[in-house]
Design a protein around this motif. Structure first.
Motif, mmCIF file in Angstrom:
data_model
loop_
_atom_site.group_PDB
_atom_site.id
_atom_site.type_symbol
_atom_site.label_atom_id
_atom_site.label_comp_id
_atom_site.label_asym_id
_atom_site.label_seq_id
_atom_site.Cartn_x
_atom_site.Cartn_y
_atom_site.Cartn_z
ATOM 1 N N GLN A 33 0.940 -1.104 0.056
ATOM 2 C CA GLN A 33 -0.093 0.054 -0.072
ATOM 3 C C GLN A 33 0.834 1.250 -0.033
ATOM 4 N N LEU A 37 1.847 5.585 -2.488
ATOM 5 C CA LEU A 37 1.855 6.678 -1.903
ATOM 6 C C LEU A 37 2.797 7.603 -2.352
ATOM 7 N N ASP A 96 -8.406 9.594 -6.374
ATOM 8 C CA ASP A 96 -8.173 10.670 -5.026
ATOM 9 C C ASP A 96 -6.407 11.125 -5.060
ATOM 10 N N ARG A 119 -0.272 19.255 1.239
ATOM 11 C CA ARG A 119 -0.393 17.881 0.488
ATOM 12 C C ARG A 119 0.330 16.904 1.124
ATOM 13 N N GLU A 122 -1.124 16.060 4.420
ATOM 14 C CA GLU A 122 -2.370 15.004 4.148
ATOM 15 C C GLU A 122 -1.769 13.520 3.708
ATOM 16 N N VAL A 123 -0.704 13.388 2.949
ATOM 17 C CA VAL A 123 -0.140 12.212 2.385
ATOM 18 C C VAL A 123 0.405 11.498 3.881
ATOM 19 N N LYS A 125 -0.621 11.980 6.876
ATOM 20 C CA LYS A 125 -1.980 11.659 7.635
ATOM 21 C C LYS A 125 -2.370 10.126 6.935
ATOM 22 N N HIS A 126 -2.537 9.935 5.974
ATOM 23 C CA HIS A 126 -3.113 8.984 5.174
ATOM 24 C C HIS A 126 -2.081 7.660 5.720
ATOM 25 N N ASN A 128 -0.398 7.361 8.289
ATOM 26 C CA ASN A 128 -0.554 7.124 9.696
ATOM 27 C C ASN A 128 -1.710 6.258 9.830
ATOM 28 N N LYS A 129 -2.787 6.653 9.050
ATOM 29 C CA LYS A 129 -4.038 5.823 8.963
ATOM 30 C C LYS A 129 -3.591 4.424 8.516
ATOM 31 N N VAL A 130 -3.157 4.169 7.530
ATOM 32 C CA VAL A 130 -2.964 2.887 6.935
ATOM 33 C C VAL A 130 -2.055 2.102 7.801
ATOM 34 N N GLU A 133 -4.387 0.848 10.667
ATOM 35 C CA GLU A 133 -5.130 -0.285 10.354
ATOM 36 C C GLU A 133 -4.473 -1.608 10.218
#
Length: 195
Positions: A33, A37, A96, A119, A122-123, A125-126, A128-130, A133
């Protein structure tokens, strides 16, 4: 890990292998994943998650054409079947990723502008979310392992001492796998934030 306590206990040997395999798979999925990115440079992996409607089937972009990066600021997609140029363009626009593809009738050129500070954040942050999970996924595998160990102890297949050592080992394995993902994440974050 050849010196595994659990692998040495016949009642837990298969369980240990299955759990280790599932955890390794979670880490590998995390790595996969992350390749899509976006960092500051153009890379063909950025488009790995893009699916194109190819005769009614969502198909990975790299299976409907050649994808390459002629330079650090652009990606070029050359479809094998030019009749799907519009479909590829639509798939890129609706992703996106924030790209503005340019279709010249033969190829699609995708300018990859330098990322703004906002930006980049934001990436990250994404990212860290991945990561969270996948941490949760590994912890769920640990829970399954702990349940299997406790069941084996309850069914008298292993001793109390073996149960304790196995639970400790399960925690150690979990910590190692999460640490691996956190290190991968740190490197990727540094890559993203690099201007």
């Amino acid at each position: 890990m050849s010196g595994s306590v659990m692998a040495g206990i016949p009642a837990l040997k298969d369980t240990y292998q299955q759990l280790k395999t599932r955890m390794d798979k979670a880490v590998k999925d995390f790595q996969t994943q992350l390749t899509s990115l976006r960092t500051g440079r153009a890379s063909v992996q950025m488009l790995d998650q893009i699916r194109v409607d190819y005769y009614g089937t969502p198909t990975p972009l790299n299976q409907v054409g050649q994808v390459n990066t002629p330079d650090a600021q652009s990606i070029v997609v050359q479809p094998w079947d030019t009749s799907i140029l519009k479909d590829i363009e639509n798939a890129l626009r609706t992703s996106d990723l924030g790209f503005n593809p340019q279709n010249d009738g033969k190829i699609i050129r995708i300018p990859v502008p330098p990322m703004t500070e906002e930006r980049r954040r934001e990436v990250v942050k994404h990212l860290n979310k991945v990561l969270e999970e996948h941490r949760t996924g590994v912890r769920n595998i640990r829970r399954d392992g702990n349940d299997a160990i406790k069941k084996a102890a309850k069914d008298k297949l292993i001793s109390e001492d073996e149960e304790k050592r196995s639970l400790d080992e399960m925690q150690k394995l979990t910590d190692e796998e999460i640490k691996r993902m956190e290190e991968i994440s740190r490197k990727k974050e540094a890559e993203i934030m690099q201007v």
